[in-house]
Design a protein around this motif. Structure first.
Motif, PDB file in Angstrom:
ATOM      1  N   GLU A  86       2.282  -0.809   2.312  1.00 41.90           N
ATOM      2  CA  GLU A  86       1.092  -1.476   2.135  1.00 41.90           C
ATOM      3  C   GLU A  86       0.488  -1.944   2.990  1.00 41.90           C
ATOM      4  O   GLU A  86      -0.789  -1.803   2.602  1.00 41.90           O
ATOM      5  CB  GLU A  86       2.481  -2.407   1.804  1.00 41.90           C
ATOM      6  CG  GLU A  86       3.298  -2.229   0.298  1.00 41.90           C
ATOM      7  CD  GLU A  86       4.990  -2.218   0.736  1.00 41.90           C
ATOM      8  OE1 GLU A  86       4.747  -1.830   1.960  1.00 41.90           O
ATOM      9  OE2 GLU A  86       5.668  -1.577   0.149  1.00 41.90           O
ATOM     10  N   LYS A  87       0.638  -2.467   3.885  1.00 41.37           N
ATOM     11  CA  LYS A  87      -0.213  -3.029   5.427  1.00 41.37           C
ATOM     12  C   LYS A  87      -0.871  -1.581   5.404  1.00 41.37           C
ATOM     13  O   LYS A  87      -2.193  -1.900   5.463  1.00 41.37           O
ATOM     14  CB  LYS A  87       1.066  -3.295   6.406  1.00 41.37           C
ATOM     15  CG  LYS A  87       0.189  -4.618   7.388  1.00 41.37           C
ATOM     16  CD  LYS A  87       1.076  -4.568   8.796  1.00 41.37           C
ATOM     17  CE  LYS A  87       0.616  -3.801  10.220  1.00 41.37           C
ATOM     18  NZ  LYS A  87       1.522  -3.967  10.168  1.00 41.37           N
ATOM     19  N   GLN A  88      -0.334  -0.670   6.044  1.00 46.33           N
ATOM     20  CA  GLN A  88      -2.025   0.436   6.295  1.00 46.33           C
ATOM     21  C   GLN A  88      -2.704   1.016   5.021  1.00 46.33           C
ATOM     22  O   GLN A  88      -4.003   0.615   5.458  1.00 46.33           O
ATOM     23  CB  GLN A  88      -0.857   1.661   5.913  1.00 46.33           C
ATOM     24  CG  GLN A  88      -0.563   2.036   7.753  1.00 46.33           C
ATOM     25  CD  GLN A  88       1.119   1.351   7.470  1.00 46.33           C
ATOM     26  OE1 GLN A  88       1.321   0.744   6.993  1.00 46.33           O
ATOM     27  NE2 GLN A  88       1.390   0.756   9.238  1.00 46.33           N
ATOM     28  N   ILE A  89      -2.193   0.474   3.688  1.00 52.27           N
ATOM     29  CA  ILE A  89      -2.812   0.937   2.903  1.00 52.27           C
ATOM     30  C   ILE A  89      -3.544  -0.444   2.571  1.00 52.27           C
ATOM     31  O   ILE A  89      -5.011   0.065   2.330  1.00 52.27           O
ATOM     32  CB  ILE A  89      -2.587   1.232   1.429  1.00 52.27           C
ATOM     33  CG1 ILE A  89      -1.404   2.804   1.363  1.00 52.27           C
ATOM     34  CG2 ILE A  89      -3.120   0.961   0.225  1.00 52.27           C
ATOM     35  CD1 ILE A  89      -0.460   2.559   0.238  1.00 52.27           C
ATOM     36  N   LYS A  90      -3.858  -1.042   1.762  1.00 49.16           N
ATOM     37  CA  LYS A  90      -4.361  -2.879   2.474  1.00 49.16           C
ATOM     38  C   LYS A  90      -5.190  -2.469   3.838  1.00 49.16           C
ATOM     39  O   LYS A  90      -6.723  -2.633   3.366  1.00 49.16           O
ATOM     40  CB  LYS A  90      -3.573  -3.615   2.822  1.00 49.16           C
ATOM     41  CG  LYS A  90      -3.313  -4.634   1.928  1.00 49.16           C
ATOM     42  CD  LYS A  90      -2.278  -6.122   1.294  1.00 49.16           C
ATOM     43  CE  LYS A  90      -1.590  -6.071   0.463  1.00 49.16           C
ATOM     44  NZ  LYS A  90      -0.481  -6.912   0.874  1.00 49.16           N
ATOM     45  N   GLN A  91      -4.918  -2.595   4.674  1.00 54.56           N
ATOM     46  CA  GLN A  91      -6.245  -2.136   5.468  1.00 54.56           C
ATOM     47  C   GLN A  91      -6.663  -1.187   5.461  1.00 54.56           C
ATOM     48  O   GLN A  91      -8.392  -1.264   5.864  1.00 54.56           O
ATOM     49  CB  GLN A  91      -5.565  -1.862   6.936  1.00 54.56           C
ATOM     50  CG  GLN A  91      -5.101  -2.894   7.645  1.00 54.56           C
ATOM     51  CD  GLN A  91      -4.154  -2.418   9.351  1.00 54.56           C
ATOM     52  OE1 GLN A  91      -4.488  -2.074   9.742  1.00 54.56           O
ATOM     53  NE2 GLN A  91      -3.231  -3.400   9.229  1.00 54.56           N
ATOM     54  N   ILE A  92      -6.503  -0.122   4.775  1.00 55.46           N
ATOM     55  CA  ILE A  92      -7.951   1.274   4.684  1.00 55.46           C
ATOM     56  C   ILE A  92      -8.272   0.416   3.711  1.00 55.46           C
ATOM     57  O   ILE A  92     -10.096   1.408   4.338  1.00 55.46           O
ATOM     58  CB  ILE A  92      -6.868   2.331   4.969  1.00 55.46           C
ATOM     59  CG1 ILE A  92      -6.044   2.618   5.362  1.00 55.46           C
ATOM     60  CG2 ILE A  92      -7.770   4.194   3.805  1.00 55.46           C
ATOM     61  CD1 ILE A  92      -5.119   3.963   4.799  1.00 55.46           C
ATOM     62  N   ALA A  93      -7.555   0.024   2.426  1.00 56.18           N
ATOM     63  CA  ALA A  93      -8.393  -0.289   1.548  1.00 56.18           C
ATOM     64  C   ALA A  93     -10.043  -1.173   2.235  1.00 56.18           C
ATOM     65  O   ALA A  93     -11.520  -1.327   1.704  1.00 56.18           O
ATOM     66  CB  ALA A  93      -7.629  -1.158   0.325  1.00 56.18           C
ATOM     67  N   SER A  94      -9.214  -1.977   3.109  1.00 55.29           N
ATOM     68  CA  SER A  94     -10.791  -3.406   3.694  1.00 55.29           C
ATOM     69  C   SER A  94     -11.667  -2.498   4.607  1.00 55.29           C
ATOM     70  O   SER A  94     -12.657  -3.538   4.331  1.00 55.29           O
ATOM     71  CB  SER A  94      -9.895  -4.720   4.170  1.00 55.29           C
ATOM     72  OG  SER A  94      -9.161  -4.104   5.127  1.00 55.29           O
ATOM     73  N   ILE A  95     -11.365  -1.650   4.461  1.00 59.05           N
ATOM     74  CA  ILE A  95     -12.061  -0.799   5.797  1.00 59.05           C
ATOM     75  C   ILE A  95     -13.304  -0.183   4.991  1.00 59.05           C
ATOM     76  O   ILE A  95     -14.124  -0.318   5.191  1.00 59.05           O
ATOM     77  CB  ILE A  95     -11.464   0.220   7.114  1.00 59.05           C
ATOM     78  CG1 ILE A  95     -10.549  -1.313   7.713  1.00 59.05           C
ATOM     79  CG2 ILE A  95     -12.538   0.541   7.237  1.00 59.05           C
ATOM     80  CD1 ILE A  95      -9.981  -0.293   8.210  1.00 59.05           C
ATOM     81  N   LEU A  96     -12.882   0.178   3.939  1.00 57.85           N
ATOM     82  CA  LEU A  96     -13.273   1.077   3.129  1.00 57.85           C
ATOM     83  C   LEU A  96     -13.608   0.962   2.159  1.00 57.85           C
ATOM     84  O   LEU A  96     -14.991   1.130   1.354  1.00 57.85           O
ATOM     85  CB  LEU A  96     -12.712   2.356   2.687  1.00 57.85           C
ATOM     86  CG  LEU A  96     -11.786   3.620   3.031  1.00 57.85           C
ATOM     87  CD1 LEU A  96     -11.231   4.552   3.161  1.00 57.85           C
ATOM     88  CD2 LEU A  96     -13.398   4.166   4.433  1.00 57.85           C
TER      89      LEU A  96
END
Length: 418
Positions: A37-47
Motif C-alpha cells: 500500500e505504501k509504495q503504491i501510494k507513493q507512486i501514485a502521488s508522484i505520478l
DNA sequence: GTCAATTCACATGAAAGAGACCACGGTCTAGTG
DNA sequence: CTAGACCGTGGTCTCTTTCATGTGAATTGACGA
C-alpha cells in the motif's frame, strides 16, 4: 484403452482442486496488492500530476524479483488511466515495456521499435538505421499534444549492452519535443544498477526513487492465503502448506512470484497424484520440479556450442567425482579438492568437437560461454590464481546429479559423445 | 631470509568480420488501355 | 502507363575471431644479514 483415458480425463475434470488457476499464474493481476500500500501510494502521488497534464518527475523503482514492482506500477497505471478525464486538452498515454522479453531483446533499436508499435506505429524488425527509428519515434510522439509515461521494466538487463546514451537521450527527449512531454519510470532488479550509471543519467532518471523491500515470510503467507482463496476449492490445502511455501520463497529473497509458482505447481502435482488435497510433500516436489524444469529448459534452448561446453563440464565433474584425475594442474595435493579449470574444459571440448566434426570455437569464446553458464546458475565459477601456475576459473557444477543426468539426455540428441 | 621482478595461463576488453535478415529505392518486365 | 518482380545498397543483429592488455600469486634470483 479408451476407457483408461476417459478415466484420466474424468478424474482431472471432477477432482480438480483448482477453482481458478489463473490466479496463481504470473500474468495474473490481482486487484489488491497486499503489503504494498505504501509504495503504491507513493507512486501514485508522484505520478498524479499527469492527471492535470503536467510532466512529473522521472521515477526509479528498484527491488528484487517478485517484490511487486511490476504489479504495483501496472496497478497505478490502470488507475490513472481510469481517472483521466475525457475532455482534457491533452491525451495521456502510459506505456509499459518489459525490456527483457526475448522478443524485445536488448538493443536500442528494438526497444524503440517496440515502443513505436505500442504507440500505434509500425517498424520492421531490422533494416532501418537506428537514427531513422529514432526520428520516427519522435514524429509519432510529437504530432499531438500529449503526455507520455514510459515504464521500462528491467532496464538493468539492457544496459549491459546498450550504452547509457540511450537513457540519457530518453530523459533529454523533452527538449526535442514541442507539444509532447515525456517522463520515464525505470524499474530495476539490481540494487546497484544506479551506481553504475553515468551520473548525468542517474540524476535525471531518478529524480524520485522508491525501494521495494522483499516480502518476509509472514507477508508471503498472507499473499498466498488471499490468492489461494480464489485459486483453490475449499479445504484442499493441508495444514502447513502455505507456511511451507512461504518459507521456501522467503529463503529466496522473498520472491512472491516464486511462492505462487510453487503453490501452483504443487497443485498440479497433487492433481496428478489423484490426491484431493495439496500435501506438504507436494511443495517439496514442486520445488524440485520448478528448479529442474527451469534449468532443463534453459539448457535445451541453448545453442549447440553451449551444449558442447556444458557436456564437457558435466563429463569432467563426473570424472572428478569418480576420482579420475585430469591434468597435473588439478592434482590436489591433499587429494580432497579436485576442481575443474578452464583449460581442462577447453581441452575436452576440443576433443568432443573433433569427434562430432564440429567447428572448434576459440578459447576466448569458450571463456565467455563458461561465464554465461555461471550467470545462468548452472555452474559456479570463481577466478583463482595459482601463482606461477597461472590464473583461471575454477568451475563447479551447480546442479544436482539428477538434473545433470537429464541434461545429458538432452545434449545427447545433438551430440555423439556418451 | 627478504624483496622485487618474473612468469604462467588464463581473464577481460575492444574492435572488427561473417552471415542472416531486412527496408528502401531504382530498374526491368509484362500486362493493360 | 503502371503494377509487380527483381536487384543492389546499406542498415541491424548475433555469434565469433583477432589482437591487446590485464592480473594474482608462486617462483626465481639478487641481495644483504
Amino acid at each position: 484403452m479408451g476407457t483408461d483415458l476417459d478415466n484420466i480425463f474424468d478424474s482431472i475434470i471432477k477432482n480438480s482442486i483448482f477453482k481458478k488457476k489463473e490466479v496463481l499464474q504470473t500474468s495474473h493481476n490481482p486487484e489488491n496488492i497486499p503489503h504494498r500500500e505504501k509504495q503504491i501510494k507513493q507512486i501514485a502521488s508522484i505520478l498524479a500530476p499527469v492527471l492535470r497534464g503536467e510532466r512529473t518527475s522521472n521515477l526509479f523503482l528498484y527491488g528484487k524479483t517478485g517484490t511487486g514492482k511490476t504489479l504495483s506500477i501496472k496497478y497505478v497505471k490502470d488507475e490513472l488511466l481510469k481517472r483521466v478525464s475525457k475532455d482534457a486538452d491533452f491525451s495521456l498515454k502510459i506505456e509499459y515495456l518489459n525490456c527483457k522479453l526475448k522478443k524485445v531483446s536488448d538493443t536500442e533499436y528494438r526497444i524503440l521499435a517496440e515502443l513505436i508499435k505500442k504507440l500505434g506505429g509500425s517498424v520492421p524488425d531490422t533494416g532501418l538505421p537506428t537514427q531513422a527509428v529514432y526520428s520516427k519515434f519522435i514524429d509519432l510522439i510529437d504530432n499531438e499534444k500529449q503526455l507520455i509515461v514510459l515504464i521500462l521494466d528491467e532496464i538493468d538487463q539492457t544496459m549491459k549492452k546498450i550504452s547509457s546514451d540511450f537513457l540519457y537521450n530518453l530523459t533529454r527527449l523533452n527538449s526535442e519535443l514541442s507539444k509532447t512531454q515525456i517522463c520515464v519510470v525505470g524499474i530495476s532488479n539490481n540494487l546497484t544498477f544506479l551506481d553504475e550509471l553515468d551520473p548525468r543519467v542517474r540524476s535525471s532518471l531518478s529524480e524520485e526513487e522508491l525501494v521495494f523491500p522483499p516480502y518476509n515470510a509472514l507477508q508471503l503467507q498472507d499473499i498466498l492465503k488471499k490468492r489461494s482463496k480464489d485459486a483453490f476449492k475449499e479445504g484442499v490445502l493441508e495444514e502447513g502448506v502455505l507456511s511451507k511455501c512461504a518459507a521456501f520463497a522467503a529463503r529466496e529473497h522473498g520472491d512472491a512470484r516464486r511462492a505462487l509458482d510453487l503453490l501452483r505447481v504443487a497443485g498440479e502435482l497433487a492433481e496428478r497424484d489423484n490426491s484431493n488435497k495439496i500435501l506438504v510433500k507436494h511443495i517439496d516436489t514442486a520445488n524440485n520440479k520448478i528448479e529442474k524444469d527451469k534449468i532443463l529448459d534453459v539448457i535445451s534452448s541453448e545453442p549447440k556450442q553451449f551444449q558442447f561446453v556444458l557436456a564437457s563440464i558435466i563429463q569432467l565433474s563426473e570424472e572428478r567425482a569418480k576420482g579420475i584425475r585430469g591434468t597435473q594442474r588439478s592434482l590436489g595435493k591433499d587429494g580432497k579438492e579436485d576442481p575443474i579449470f578452464t583449460g581442462d574444459v577447453y581441452n575436452l571440448y576440443q576433443d568432443i568437437c573433433t569427434k562430432n566434426k564440429i567447428d572448434i570455437l576459440t578459447q576466448r569464446r569458450v571463456s565467455d560461454i563458461i561465464q554465461e553458464f555461471d550467470m545462468l546458475g548452472i555452474i559456479n565459477v570463481r577466478v583463482i590464481s595459482k601463482g606461477r601456475g597461472g590464473r583461471m576459473r575454477e568451475i563447479k557444477l551447480a546442479i544436482t546429479k539428477e538434473i545433470a543426468e537429464k541434461s545429458k539426455e538432452i545434449i545427447k540428441d545433438s551430440i555423439d559423445y556418451w
